[in-house]
Structures are given as structure tokens and as C-alpha cells.
Design a protein around this motif. Structure first.
Motif, short mmCIF file in Angstrom:
data_model
loop_
_atom_site.label_atom_id
_atom_site.label_comp_id
_atom_site.label_asym_id
_atom_site.label_seq_id
_atom_site.Cartn_x
_atom_site.Cartn_y
_atom_site.Cartn_z
N PHE B 18 -0.87 26.98 -2.75
CA PHE B 18 -0.78 25.61 -2.25
C PHE B 18 0.36 25.39 -1.26
O PHE B 18 0.60 24.27 -0.82
N PRO B 22 -1.80 28.13 2.83
CA PRO B 22 -2.24 27.11 3.80
C PRO B 22 -1.39 27.12 5.07
O PRO B 22 -1.91 26.98 6.18
N THR B 23 -0.07 27.30 4.88
CA THR B 23 0.81 27.33 6.06
C THR B 23 0.52 28.57 6.90
O THR B 23 0.38 28.48 8.13
N TYR B 25 -2.18 30.20 7.09
CA TYR B 25 -3.48 30.06 7.73
C TYR B 25 -3.34 29.37 9.09
O TYR B 25 -3.92 29.79 10.09
N LEU B 26 -2.52 28.29 9.10
CA LEU B 26 -2.32 27.55 10.34
C LEU B 26 -1.54 28.39 11.36
O LEU B 26 -1.86 28.40 12.55
N ILE B 238 -6.98 15.91 12.93
CA ILE B 238 -7.59 16.32 11.66
C ILE B 238 -8.81 15.44 11.36
O ILE B 238 -9.86 15.92 10.94
N TYR B 250 -3.83 23.83 15.31
CA TYR B 250 -2.94 24.72 14.56
C TYR B 250 -1.63 24.91 15.31
O TYR B 250 -0.55 24.93 14.71
N VAL C 108 -1.49 19.42 4.36
CA VAL C 108 -2.84 18.98 4.04
C VAL C 108 -3.82 19.52 5.09
O VAL C 108 -4.98 19.82 4.78
N PHE C 109 -3.36 19.70 6.30
CA PHE C 109 -4.18 20.32 7.35
C PHE C 109 -4.59 21.72 6.90
O PHE C 109 -5.76 22.11 6.96
N GLY C 110 -3.61 22.46 6.38
CA GLY C 110 -3.89 23.79 5.87
C GLY C 110 -4.89 23.74 4.72
O GLY C 110 -5.82 24.54 4.66
N TYR C 111 -4.71 22.80 3.79
CA TYR C 111 -5.64 22.66 2.66
C TYR C 111 -7.07 22.46 3.16
O TYR C 111 -8.01 23.08 2.67
N ARG C 113 -8.44 23.24 5.91
CA ARG C 113 -9.02 24.41 6.55
C ARG C 113 -9.31 25.50 5.54
O ARG C 113 -10.34 26.17 5.60
N LEU C 114 -8.37 25.70 4.62
CA LEU C 114 -8.47 26.84 3.70
C LEU C 114 -9.46 26.56 2.57
O LEU C 114 -10.14 27.47 2.09
N TYR C 115 -9.54 25.33 2.12
CA TYR C 115 -10.34 25.02 0.94
C TYR C 115 -11.52 24.10 1.27
O TYR C 115 -11.93 23.31 0.44
N TRP C 120 -13.96 30.20 0.67
CA TRP C 120 -14.03 31.03 -0.53
C TRP C 120 -13.69 30.24 -1.80
O TRP C 120 -14.10 30.59 -2.89
N LEU C 121 -12.91 29.17 -1.63
CA LEU C 121 -12.55 28.33 -2.79
C LEU C 121 -12.78 26.88 -2.38
O LEU C 121 -11.88 26.21 -1.92
N MET C 123 -12.55 23.73 -2.70
CA MET C 123 -11.95 22.69 -3.54
C MET C 123 -12.27 21.28 -3.05
O MET C 123 -12.22 20.33 -3.82
N LEU C 133 -6.71 19.30 -5.97
CA LEU C 133 -6.02 19.74 -4.76
C LEU C 133 -4.92 18.75 -4.36
O LEU C 133 -3.81 19.13 -4.00
#
Lengths: 353, 279, 262
Positions: B18, B22-23, B25-26, B238, B250, C108-111, C113-115, C120-121, C123, C133
Motif C-alpha cells: 500500500f 503503488p509509488t 508503479y507510478l 485521475i 505518472y 491513491v493514483f497508484g492504488y 492503477r495498481l488495483y 492482478w488484485l 480491489m 483499500l
């Protein structure tokens, strides 16, 4: 001619007088100690000399100049504080140079003087250390160098050794005294530690509740305490309640037995009085020549190493005596009857407190 | 083989899932094109006038509110610690600072609109009592100056909270030692106080800077999307991909992390230096 | 002893004015809803709006969940780091400070994109997992304050001796943690908890971008569409923050819990 003259100095907060009519003359080059328990006014008096507190009344003169109403930075005194008070943002050299820098001395002169001062306090290699990189003893030496760098007329020491470890304290104590003697700087030292006071001072001012209890050399203060307070504050002491038989002749009775005091007693015949007696002045052996002899029973024996402390009951009174340990002479045991010997001169009558 | 490391598995897994992933990824995405190949085009895309001006306004608002906030916060902290004010004012100020430094976001925006908006209390009183038309001067609560003034409401208290202990750490003996060595009050401040305090002053200013740079809710509540801050631009991106390129988004986020990261790193470095001295 | 200086009073007076006037302005504005007279109608409108209660309740539950999850994560970790893995301390501290560097909107931007629902998850695929989340995000935001409060609390109680004492009496690890360590850092946890509550209750960025029916987005909605109700809400929010800080003060009497704030 006194160098530091304090006359009728008084300090009160509201109705609370913390220093009362304090009078003192300090000669040039003298080392004078204010000794007393916390709250006795010794620090307040020192802070009035420094200029951090203003006197309610009275006058302070340094080298003939009335400084009573001058700010601290115009008094030309140096001061060392209990918790070093080094500037944390400066090196040892920077701290020592501070007073010279604000006095706008030339850079080359400052540099030479700083080196000289750090040599003086035996820290020539630590010029570039910051306070947090130094031990307490080293910090206090730097603080001393800083206080002396501007060549002040008077040095004030506010419990400078109290924050240090016991071993460092003794070493620095001796050094401080030697340094003071070599430089010949007039010094006022504040402490609550009687050993420091006795070992360093030319004269001691014993203070209690804002008043001077006694002023004298260490020898006088220790051996001839004038008041019950001084007697009990300095050293271990027997305080004995006695009855006066003949005030003029110095004849008293202790626990129903006759004894003599080396001087007149200022109490009426038949009245009660208090006398003091150092434990080391009492002997179990008879030295001959006209000493007091008092019989008693040993109540308790404590073996303290170099010294054996023996407590003897004499009637209602209890007298402690110290005897040097000797490997060939085992300590006596409780219950033994003994005779105590002591010179009339060592029996000191105390003023009623 | 010790199994002690098992005890911290939950914490590190949580942080990875968490916070770090996520960081990361960006950050990685900022250097990729739509097909996943390495590129610097996204970073170059930040030079677009709209994005540059967003960064500029964000930096200006953050710098202004950080500098003014630390200056006035310092004054207030000085007033209660060293200014000789009655002692009971101090816990009051600190408690209030605790509240105000956490009173941010939309409610704060509402409070300032109610006070300095076109029909706000201060605006109407200035008009009716003094005949002074605040909005005639070009002032607008929905603008740069209005936003800065609003941010100060949580910036100043934060400064007070951090600086009060630093001012408490100034020992009385330092002042006395400086004075008896011949220094004037000014000399004491110049040679002792300011050198001791500047790392924490500057460091805290940087913290305030990062604090307002990452803020969005207050600005959003105050100005909607009329003021083009980075955070508001990123929010719009976003929500609706207004930049028409997710990878540019990003890069926008990466730029923000770099700016807040650098100022926080400097803050921590300066703080460490201060603590080392004061020990 | 020292006489107050003029400059100090001036700074203080300006400060009081700056901080008091917006509060007065807010209260005054919130009473203006009826033309020509003051009334509490704006408060009435807000309090009779079911959306107010629903969103406030949602955010309050999220705050409680954040506090529970955060405490369960931080206390055992801080304990274990102190007791067995002091070498990892710098890494853990760095991670707990990272949320100060990474703005919530970036997180939250990362969340997202990632989830997202095709990842893969996934959420963000269902409301309940999105809530999870969001709470995870709140735990991250509260991490710097919570960890610091707990770690400071542990420093003052000497966890090692307490643990050894409990072990010598035959207690198991879990018993030690819940019966010995938790009660001793309770004040620290509580002050961290109230601060967390104050942060989470009106949080806007995460809730809005994750599209959850929380109090923050509700505030934004009212702010965009109403004139006087936002002031009433601002006043209520200020009162809630004040209550949280007041409770911290109350519990922070214990010196162990004092330095909550960075």
C-alpha cells in the motif's frame, strides 16, 4: 584595601528576603567561597555580583568602581556555570574566542589568545571539537578558558564542579585552585560541597537562610564553628547537650560527668548549653596533660576502612569518635567500658541558634 | 536460524502493498510509453505550458505560505516562550495550535469563504463600516493571495508546535554567558540564537512547504478548479484523463514526489543537525 | 519577573485576530440563512439531511477501522523492533516517514492503477474491497503519527525488562503483548488514535477518488451547491477536531504520550 566590596546587600522577592544585609570584603587575589545548603542565598548573591539579579538595596564595588547598577556586560567579570553553558554551535576555540570577538579584538590577537587559553586549561588538541564531542570535564575546562580569555578582574564560579563525576571533580578541583593561584585572579566560588570549600578556599562564607553564619578560614570554620548550623553543616560532629556549672571557668557537666571548656561560656550558671566536639578529637588513649576524661559504654562500632568509628554512650548523651585503623589493634566491641579523652580546646560551645 | 524476522513480515508486506508498490508503479510508469518501452518523453511532456504554470503556481503558493507561516509562527512561539507573556497563554496557544494545524481541507475553505468571500463577514464589515471595498483592490479569496492566506491557518500553528520546543531548548545560561562575556542582546541573537535555530527554522519551513505542496482539499473547496495547482491538475487527470496520456500523469506525480521528497530530506537532515547540537 | 514586551503582545494580538476572525465569520455566516435575522436553520438543514448522517457514520466507521488496523500493525512491529530486531529500526522509521513525502493524491493514483478491476488484485472491483483499500490508505496516512506516538511510548517503559520480567513469570508471547505491552502504551495509542480520527473524518482526496460515500466528498457536494450550510458544516468539523485534540490533551497528561506531533 578590598578588591571586591559588598555592603549591606539585600535581595527580596515581595516580602521574602532571600539575601539579608550581606557584608563582605574580598582582597585582591583571594579565593572566597560561599558555602551553604540550597536556598541559602549563595547563588543569588553571586548572581547579584554578576549583574543577573538586581540588588534590592546595598552596594557592590569591584576594584573601587560601583557596579551595583551596571549591566553584566559592563562589569568586567568572568563566570563559569554549573552546566558548562558552552555555546553548542561553536567549537572549543569558537567558545573561547567569543568574548574577544564581541570586544572587536584583531583576528590574529584572538587566535593567539585562544591558543594560549586552551594550553592553560590543558586542552591544546581539542580546539576544533564541538561541545557535544567533549566530556563534561573537558567542557568545563573550555568554559573556564572562555571566562578567563577576556582577562576579567573577577572570576565567579557557580558550582562549576557539581555536574561532574567524582573522580573528574577532584582532579579539576586541584587544577582550578592551582590555576587561580598562578593567575592571582580574585575569585568567588559557590558550592554546597564542604570538601570543595575546605580544600580550595582562602576564606569561606557559610550562609543559611540569606544570612552569613560565619566568615573565616577553612581552619577556623572547621575547628571553631560559631553556630550550631555551621557545626552541623561542616564535617561530622558530636553535638552534646551539657549543663553549665561555672561559666567563667568553663566548667560544664556532660552526662553527669565533669568536663572543662577551653574558653568562657556565655550562658548563666546552671543553664543548659550546647557544645560541639569533632570525632577525630576524641581518643581512647590517655595523652596525659590536663585533658577531659569521661567514662562511657561502647554502643556501636563501624569499620569504615582507614577509620573506625565508635559510638559511646555517656549518660543520656552519645559521643562518636574516630580512630585510625591499625592492623595490629582489633576494634573494640560493644558493651566495653572505655574512657574518652579530649582537650578542653576541642570542646566548642555553640551560640544558641 | 532465527525466525525473529517473521515478526515484521506483516508490517513490511503492508508497506509494500500500500505504499511502496503503488509509488513504484507510478515512478516506473513515468519512464514508459504506452507499449511499455523506456522513454523520457513523459518527463519532456512536463514542459507543456499548462503543466509548467501548474507547478509554478503550486511552488509559489507553497513557498509563500511556508515562508510567511514560519515567520509568523516563529514570532508567536517567541512571544509565548521568551516574550514574557503571562504563562497561562502558552498552553492555550499550544492546544489551539494542535487543533488548527489539523483543521484543514474543505471545512477550512468554507470558513474562509464565510469570512473573506464576496459576502463574507470581514468583506461586508469593511464595506459597511469603513466604506472599503476589499474586492475593489483586486483581492479574491479564490486566488493566489486568498489561498496563501487560507493555508496560513494550518501552517502557522504547525510552525508554533515544532518551534516551541526548540525555543525552550535555548538555555538561560547561554544568554547569561554571552552577556557576561560582553555581548549585547543583539550580539547574543546574532552569534548564538540564530546559528542554533536556523537549521530548525529552515528545516521547518521546508516541512511547511511540502505540507502545502501536497495539499488539495482546501484549494479544491476554495477555488474548485479555477486555480491551476498541480494537485488539482492531477486530480482532474485521475478523474478524466484531461492530459490524454496516463503516462504524462505518472510523470506529473513523479515531479510532485521529487519536490516534496527533496524538501523533506533537507528537513530531516537539518533537524538531525539541530538535535546533535542540542543533546 | 520579566516584563512582557510590547512586540510580544502585538504578535499575540495579531495571532488571536487571525485565528479568531475566520471562526467568528463562519459562525456568523452559518446563522444568516434567513434574510434579516439570525437563525439556526442551516444547522437544522444539515442535521436533518440523512446524507449527513450516512456519510458521517461511514467516515467514522472508516476512522475506527483505521485506528484498529493501524494499532494492530504498529504496536507489534514497534515492540518487535525494539526487542529483537533493532537493526531494522532505520528502515521501519524511513517507511513510516514516507507518507509525509508522498502526497495522498499520488498514493491513491497508484492504488487506482495498481488495483483496478482488470489488475492482478482487483480491489476496486467491489465496494467492500474498495473500502478495505481506502482504510489501508488511511493507515498509511496515519503511519507517521501513530508509529511515532507508540515508539515514544515504548521508549519510556523499557519493553525489554518488562518482557523479561513477564517471561520469567511464565507468560507466553501473545500474553505479554496484549496484557503487558498494550496497556503500557495505551495512552500513546489513544492520542495517536484521536489524531487519526481527526485526519480521517473529513478526508477528501482518497474517498473522492475511490468514489466512496464518505463525509469529505459530502462536504464538497454541499459546498458546491449550498450557500450557508457549508459554514454550519465547517463549524461542526471544527468542533469535532477540537474534541479530538481535547481528548488527546486529556490522555496526554501521561508524559509517555506527549510528543505525538512531528
Amino acid at each position: 584595601m578590598s578588591f571586591l566590596a559588598i555592603e549591606h546587600l539585600t535581595k527580596s522577592y515581595g516580602s521574602n528576603q532571600v539575601v539579608q544585609r550581606f557584608d563582605l570584603d574580598v582582597k585582591a587575589g583571594e579565593f572566597v567561597t560561599f558555602l551553604g545548603p540550597s536556598g541559602c542565598g549563595k547563588t543569588t548573591t553571586l548572581r547579584m555580583i554578576a549583574g543577573f539579579e538586581t540588588a534590592t538595596s546595598g552596594a557592590i564595588r569591584i576594584a573601587g568602581r560601583d557596579v551595583t547598577h551596571l549591566p553584566p556586560n559592563a562589569r568586567d567579570v568572568g563566570m563559569v556555570f554549573q552546566n558548562y553553558a558552552l555555546f553548542p554551535n561553536m567549537t572549543a576555540a569558537g567558545n573561547v574566542a567569543f568574548g574577544l570577538k564581541v570586544a572587536k579584538k584583531r583576528a590574529a590577537d584572538i587566535k593567539a589568545r585562544v591558543a594560549e587559553m586552551l594550553d592553560l586549561v590543558k586542552l591544546p588538541g581539542l580546539a576544533d571539537r564541538y561541545p557535544y564531542q567533549m566530556s563534561g570535564g573537558q567542557q568545563q575546562r573550555v568554559a573556564l578558558a572562555r571566562a578567563l580569555a577576556t582577562s576579567p578582574k573577577l572570576l565567579l564560579l557557580d558550582e562549576p564542579l557539581s555536574a561532574l563525576d567524582a573522580k573528574v571533580r577532584v582532579a579539576l578541583r586541584d587544577e582550578l585552585k592551582a590555576l587561580q593561584r598562578d593567575l592571582g585572579i580574585t575569585t568567588v566560588f559557590v558550592t554546597h560541597d564542604q570538601e570543595e570549600a575546605l580544600s580550595m578556599s582562602d576564606r569561606i562564607v557559610v550562609m543559611s537562610e540569606g544570612r552569613i553564619e560565619q566568615l573565616g578560614t577553612p581552619f577556623e570554620i572547621y575547628n571553631r564553628p560559631r553556630t550550631r548550623f555551621v557545626a552541623s553543616f561542616i564535617g561530622t560532629l558530636n553535638i552534646i547537650e551539657a549543663k553549665v556549672v561555672d561559666a567563667r571557668a568553663g566548667a560544664i557537666r556532660i552526662g553527669g560527668q565533669d568536663a572543662r571548656v577551653g574558653r568562657q561560656v556565655s550562658v548563666a550558671d546552671g543553664a543548659d548549653c550546647t557544645v560541639a566536639l569533632r570525632p577525630e578529637a576524641v581518643s581512647l588513649q590517655d595523652p596525659g596533660d590536663g585533658c577531659n576524661r569521661i567514662g562511657g559504654t561502647i554502643q556501636d562500632v563501624s569499620f569504615l576502612g582507614a577509620v573506625v568509628r565508635i559510638k559511646v554512650g555517656v549518660g543520656q548523651a552519645r559521643i562518636m569518635l574516630d580512630r585510625f585503623n591499625s592492623p595490629g589493634l582489633p576494634p573494640p566491641s560493644p558493651g566495653e567500658r572505655v574512657t574518652l579523652h579530649f582537650s578542653p580546646d576541642d570542646l566548642v560551645p555553640l551560640d544558641a541558634a | 536460524m532465527s525466525l525473529a524476522w517473521l515478526g515484521v513480515v506483516p508490517f513490511f508486506s503492508f508497506a509494500a502493498l500500500f505504499l511502496l508498490l503503488p509509488t513504484a508503479y507510478l515512478v516506473v510508469g513515468a519512464f514508459q510509453d504506452n507499449d511499455g518501452h523506456f522513454t523520457l518523453a513523459n518527463l519532456a511532456g512536463l514542459a507543456e505550458p499548462g503543466i509548467v504554470s501548474a507547478y509554478a503556481i503550486s511552488l509559489e503558493v507553497s513557498a509563500a505560505s511556508a515562508i510567511l507561516g514560519s515567520a509568523f509562527g516563529f514570532l508567536l512561539a517567541w512571544a509565548v516562550v521568551l516574550g514574557g507573556l503571562p504563562a497561562w497563554l502558552r498552553p492555550m496557544l499550544l492546544t489551539f495550535s494542535g487543533v488548527a494545524s489539523n483543521f484543514a481541507g474543505l471545512p477550512l475553505a468554507f470558513a474562509f469563504i464565510a469570512t473573506l468571500g464576496r459576502t463574507g463577514l470581514v468583506t461586508t464589515i469593511l464595506q459597511s463600516v469603513f466604506g472599503f471595498r476589499l474586492y475593489g483592490t483586486g483581492f479574491n479569496i479564490l486566488s493566489f493571495s486568498g489561498l496563501t492566506l487560507t493555508y496560513l491557518y494550518f501552517q502557522i500553528p504547525l510552525m508554533v508546535l515544532i518551534l516551541t520546543p526548540a525555543l525552550d531548548g535555548l538555555k538561560t545560561e547561554w544568554r547569561e554567558a554571552a552577556t557576561i562575556l560582553g555581548a549585547s542582546p543583539f550580539g547574543y541573537w546574532r552569534h548564538v540564537v540564530m546559528p542554533i535555530l536556523w537549521p530548525s527554522l529552515l528545516g521547518t519551513t521546508l516541512l511547511l512547504f511540502a505540507n502545502s505542496f501536497g495539499a488539495i482539499a482546501t484549494a479544491y473547496g476554495l477555488t474548485g478548479s479555477t486555480l491551476n495547482l498541480v494537485t488539482i491538475l492531477l486530480y482532474a487527470q485521475i478523474r478524466g484523463d484531461v492530459l490524454h496520456n496516463p503516462h504524462l500523469g505518472y510523470a506529473l506525480a513523479l515531479g510532485m514526489v521529487v519536490i516534496t521528497g527533496v524538501s523533506n530530506a533537507l528537513y530531516i537532515a537539518l533537524r538531525t543537525r539541530h538535535e546533535r547540537w542540542i543533546r | 519577573m520579566k516584563r512582557p514586551r510590547f512586540g510580544a503582545w502585538l504578535a499575540f494580538a495579531v495571532g488571536v485576530a487571525y485565528f479568531a476572525i475566520p471562526l467568528i465569520g463562519t459562525v456568523e455566516f452559518s446563522l444568516r440563512i434567513r434574510r434579516g435575522t439570525y437563525s439556526l436553520d442551516a444547522y437544522g438543514n444539515v442535521l436533518s439531511d440523512p446524507a449527513f448522517w450516512n456519510t458521517f457514520g461511514f467516515s467514522a466507521s472508516a476512522a475506527v477501522a483505521t485506528i484498529v488496523a493501524g494499532t494492530l500493525l504498529v504496536v507489534p512491529t514497534a515492540y518487535w523492533i525494539r526487542l529483537r530486531l533493532p537493526g531494522l529500526r532505520p528502515y521501519v522509521e524511513f517507511i513510516t516517514l514516507m507518507p509525509l513525502i508522498i502526497p495522498a493524491i499520488v498514493l491513491v493514483f497508484g492504488y487506482l492503477r495498481l488495483y483496478n478491476s482488470s489488475s492482478w488484485l482487483p480491489m476496486t472491483g467491489a465496494p467492500w474491497s474498495t473500502d478495505v483499500l481506502m482504510v489501508a490508505g488511511y493507515v498509511v496516512l496515519a503511519l507517521p503519527y501513530l508509529y511515532r506516538a507508540v515508539d515514544t511510548g515504548m521508549r519510556s517503559i523499557d519493553v525489554r525488562s518488562l518482557t523479561e520480567a513477564a517471561e520469567s513469570l511464565g507468560a507466553a508471547r501473545s500474553t505479554i503483548l496484549f496484557r503487558v505491552i498494550f496497556p503500557n502504551v495505551r495512552t500513546a495509542v489513544l492520542s495517536g488514535a484521536f489524531l487519526t480520527f481527526a485526519i480521517v473524518i473529513g478526508e477528501f482526496t482518497l474517498a473522492s477518488l475511490l468514489d466512496r460515500p464518505a463525509f469529505g466528498p459530502y462536504l464538497q457536494l454541499v459546498g458546491a451547491n449550498r450557500a450557508y450550510e457549508p459554514s454550519a458544516l465547517a463549524f461542526i468539523a471544527f468542533a469535532v477536531t477540537w474534541a479530538c485534540m481535547g481528548l488527546i490533551q486529556l490522555f496526554a497528561r501521561d508524559p509517555a504520550a506527549r510528543s505525538v506531533k512531528v
